[in-house]
Design a protein around this motif. Structure first.
Motif, short mmCIF file in Angstrom:
data_model
loop_
_atom_site.label_atom_id
_atom_site.label_comp_id
_atom_site.label_asym_id
_atom_site.label_seq_id
_atom_site.Cartn_x
_atom_site.Cartn_y
_atom_site.Cartn_z
N VAL A 22 16.74 -26.93 67.08
CA VAL A 22 16.58 -27.09 65.64
C VAL A 22 17.73 -26.43 64.89
O VAL A 22 18.30 -27.01 63.95
CB VAL A 22 15.21 -26.52 65.18
CG1 VAL A 22 15.12 -26.47 63.67
CG2 VAL A 22 14.08 -27.35 65.75
N ALA A 23 18.12 -25.23 65.30
CA ALA A 23 19.21 -24.51 64.63
C ALA A 23 20.54 -25.25 64.77
O ALA A 23 21.30 -25.38 63.80
CB ALA A 23 19.33 -23.10 65.19
N HIS A 25 20.96 -28.50 65.45
CA HIS A 25 20.86 -29.76 64.71
C HIS A 25 21.10 -29.54 63.22
O HIS A 25 21.87 -30.27 62.59
CB HIS A 25 19.49 -30.40 64.95
CG HIS A 25 19.33 -31.73 64.29
ND1 HIS A 25 19.96 -32.86 64.75
CD2 HIS A 25 18.62 -32.10 63.20
CE1 HIS A 25 19.64 -33.87 63.96
NE2 HIS A 25 18.83 -33.43 63.02
N HIS A 26 20.48 -28.52 62.67
CA HIS A 26 20.66 -28.21 61.25
C HIS A 26 22.12 -27.85 60.96
O HIS A 26 22.70 -28.33 59.98
CB HIS A 26 19.74 -27.07 60.83
CG HIS A 26 19.93 -26.64 59.42
ND1 HIS A 26 19.51 -27.40 58.35
CD2 HIS A 26 20.52 -25.55 58.88
CE1 HIS A 26 19.84 -26.79 57.22
NE2 HIS A 26 20.44 -25.66 57.52
N LEU A 27 22.70 -27.00 61.79
CA LEU A 27 24.10 -26.61 61.60
C LEU A 27 25.01 -27.84 61.59
O LEU A 27 25.84 -27.99 60.69
CB LEU A 27 24.55 -25.66 62.71
CG LEU A 27 26.06 -25.38 62.76
CD1 LEU A 27 26.51 -24.61 61.53
CD2 LEU A 27 26.43 -24.64 64.03
N ASP A 29 24.30 -30.93 61.02
CA ASP A 29 24.06 -31.77 59.84
C ASP A 29 24.81 -31.23 58.63
O ASP A 29 25.31 -31.99 57.81
CB ASP A 29 22.58 -31.86 59.52
CG ASP A 29 21.85 -32.88 60.37
OD1 ASP A 29 22.51 -33.63 61.11
OD2 ASP A 29 20.61 -32.91 60.28
N GLN A 30 24.86 -29.91 58.52
CA GLN A 30 25.53 -29.27 57.39
C GLN A 30 27.04 -29.17 57.58
O GLN A 30 27.80 -29.23 56.61
CB GLN A 30 24.96 -27.86 57.17
CG GLN A 30 23.48 -27.81 56.93
CD GLN A 30 23.08 -28.56 55.68
OE1 GLN A 30 23.68 -28.41 54.63
NE2 GLN A 30 22.05 -29.39 55.79
N ALA A 42 24.66 -19.42 63.49
CA ALA A 42 23.56 -20.38 63.33
C ALA A 42 22.46 -20.16 64.35
O ALA A 42 21.28 -20.36 64.04
CB ALA A 42 24.09 -21.80 63.43
#
Length: 71
Positions: A22-23, A25-27, A29-30, A42
């Motif tokens: 999750v971390a 993937h979020h990183l 995406d940003q 991250a």
């Protein structure tokens, strides 16, 4: 991200894997091209006692390369 973790043996016991995925993937995406320091920051909330993080970083780098190639 999940497949890269599998391919690069980034998870062993599996306890930290969901949080790392999750971390990361979020990183990504940003920030699609993070530095090593940004990746470390991250995932800093997820402690892994099995891999020593090298394989996790290899998985993250593989995802970055794959995404850059698919552009």
């Amino acid at each position: 991200v999940q497949q890269a973790m599998i391919d690069h043996h980034g998870s062993q016991c599996g306890f930290c894997t969901p949080g790392l995925i999750v971390a990361v993937h979020h990183l990504l995406d940003q920030n699609p091209s993070p530095t090593e320091i940004q990746v470390k920051e991250a995932i800093s909330g997820n402690i892994c006692r099995c891999t020593g993080y090298g394989r996790i970083f290899a998985a993250v780098n593989a995802v970055i390369e794959l995404r850059e190639k698919s552009k």
